[in-house]
Motif scaffolding. Sequence first.
Motif, PDB file in Angstrom:
ATOM      1  N   HIS A   1       0.848  -1.185   0.000  1.00 17.55           N
ATOM      2  CA  HIS A   1       0.000   0.000   0.000  1.00 17.55           C
ATOM      3  C   HIS A   1       0.883   1.235   0.000  1.00 17.55           C
ATOM      4  O   HIS A   1       1.978   1.220   0.548  1.00 17.55           O
ATOM      5  CB  HIS A   1      -0.963   0.021   1.197  1.00 17.55           C
ATOM      6  CG  HIS A   1      -0.277   0.055   2.518  1.00 17.55           C
ATOM      7  ND1 HIS A   1       0.047   1.217   3.155  1.00 17.55           N
ATOM      8  CD2 HIS A   1       0.164  -0.945   3.319  1.00 17.55           C
ATOM      9  CE1 HIS A   1       0.652   0.935   4.304  1.00 17.55           C
ATOM     10  NE2 HIS A   1       0.739  -0.366   4.419  1.00 17.55           N
TER      11      HIS A   1
ATOM     12  N   ASP B   1       2.516   4.364   1.194  1.00 17.26           N
ATOM     13  CA  ASP B   1       2.745   4.963   2.499  1.00 17.26           C
ATOM     14  C   ASP B   1       3.784   6.054   2.299  1.00 17.26           C
ATOM     15  O   ASP B   1       4.963   5.773   2.181  1.00 17.26           O
ATOM     16  CB  ASP B   1       3.244   3.915   3.493  1.00 17.26           C
ATOM     17  CG  ASP B   1       3.447   4.481   4.878  1.00 17.26           C
ATOM     18  OD1 ASP B   1       3.029   5.627   5.125  1.00 17.26           O
ATOM     19  OD2 ASP B   1       4.027   3.777   5.716  1.00 17.26           O
TER      20      ASP B   1
ATOM     21  N   ASP C   1      -3.964  -3.348   3.663  1.00 19.19           N
ATOM     22  CA  ASP C   1      -3.388  -3.734   4.942  1.00 19.19           C
ATOM     23  C   ASP C   1      -3.141  -5.244   4.959  1.00 19.19           C
ATOM     24  O   ASP C   1      -4.055  -6.025   4.721  1.00 19.19           O
ATOM     25  CB  ASP C   1      -4.378  -3.348   6.051  1.00 19.19           C
ATOM     26  CG  ASP C   1      -3.858  -3.604   7.441  1.00 19.19           C
ATOM     27  OD1 ASP C   1      -2.940  -4.432   7.623  1.00 19.19           O
ATOM     28  OD2 ASP C   1      -4.377  -2.972   8.381  1.00 19.19           O
TER      29      ASP C   1
ATOM     30  N   ARG D   1      -2.773  -7.275   7.401  1.00 18.29           N
ATOM     31  CA  ARG D   1      -3.588  -7.969   8.416  1.00 18.29           C
ATOM     32  C   ARG D   1      -4.958  -8.313   7.858  1.00 18.29           C
ATOM     33  O   ARG D   1      -5.447  -9.435   8.021  1.00 18.29           O
ATOM     34  CB  ARG D   1      -3.725  -7.092   9.663  1.00 18.29           C
ATOM     35  CG  ARG D   1      -2.392  -6.840  10.360  1.00 18.29           C
ATOM     36  CD  ARG D   1      -2.518  -5.828  11.442  1.00 18.29           C
ATOM     37  NE  ARG D   1      -2.925  -4.546  10.837  1.00 18.29           N
ATOM     38  CZ  ARG D   1      -3.102  -3.436  11.509  1.00 18.29           C
ATOM     39  NH1 ARG D   1      -2.941  -3.421  12.806  1.00 18.29           N
ATOM     40  NH2 ARG D   1      -3.458  -2.335  10.903  1.00 18.29           N
ATOM     41  N   LYS D   2      -5.589  -7.353   7.202  1.00 19.13           N
ATOM     42  CA  LYS D   2      -6.922  -7.575   6.629  1.00 19.13           C
ATOM     43  C   LYS D   2      -6.868  -8.577   5.477  1.00 19.13           C
ATOM     44  O   LYS D   2      -7.741  -9.436   5.352  1.00 19.13           O
ATOM     45  CB  LYS D   2      -7.524  -6.253   6.146  1.00 19.13           C
ATOM     46  CG  LYS D   2      -7.687  -5.221   7.230  1.00 19.13           C
ATOM     47  CD  LYS D   2      -8.768  -5.595   8.194  1.00 19.13           C
ATOM     48  CE  LYS D   2      -8.970  -4.455   9.196  1.00 19.13           C
ATOM     49  NZ  LYS D   2      -9.961  -4.744  10.180  1.00 19.13           N
TER      50      LYS D   2
END
Length: 167
Positions: free
Chosen positions: A44, A46, A95, A97-98
Amino acid sequence: MSENESRPVVVGVDGSPASKAALRWAVEDARRRGCPVDVISAWHPDYGVMIGPVPAEILLALSPQAMKETAQRNLDAAVQGFEGVEIRRILVEGDPRKALTKASEDAELLVVGSRGHSTVVEVLLGSVSSYCVHHAACPVVVIRGPKVEHEHTFVAAAAPVTPGPLL
């Protein structure tokens, strides 16, 4: 997923030594189970904080397209050399984690690496492995990365160290 299709072992990779160890473990486990491995890498944009003028080369490297291409190259490199098991490469924007917990919904097993950050770093950044353990829809295996020996360096103080202000 159809009734006849076997559920995959899902593994998250990010290029770290811990994720490489997790990938090796996941491939061996999938080989024993006779199922495919879904290798997931999430990226992603950043941008952090940039102050002042930024060279054009850096701006180009921070473009979403360049970040995606870099993530794809890293994913492709991570899965090189594994044989005897079907490996499916999955690049996801978002993300990690997702992405991993979503993939766990159709998985036999989720495998993630743990870098072993300090408690402070994990509070500030969050732990992907901890999140997955608490939110995955299937069993989770956390593989510790190789232990790294830290070099201790001593810096000589310019002024004497005192227990408090001098009176």
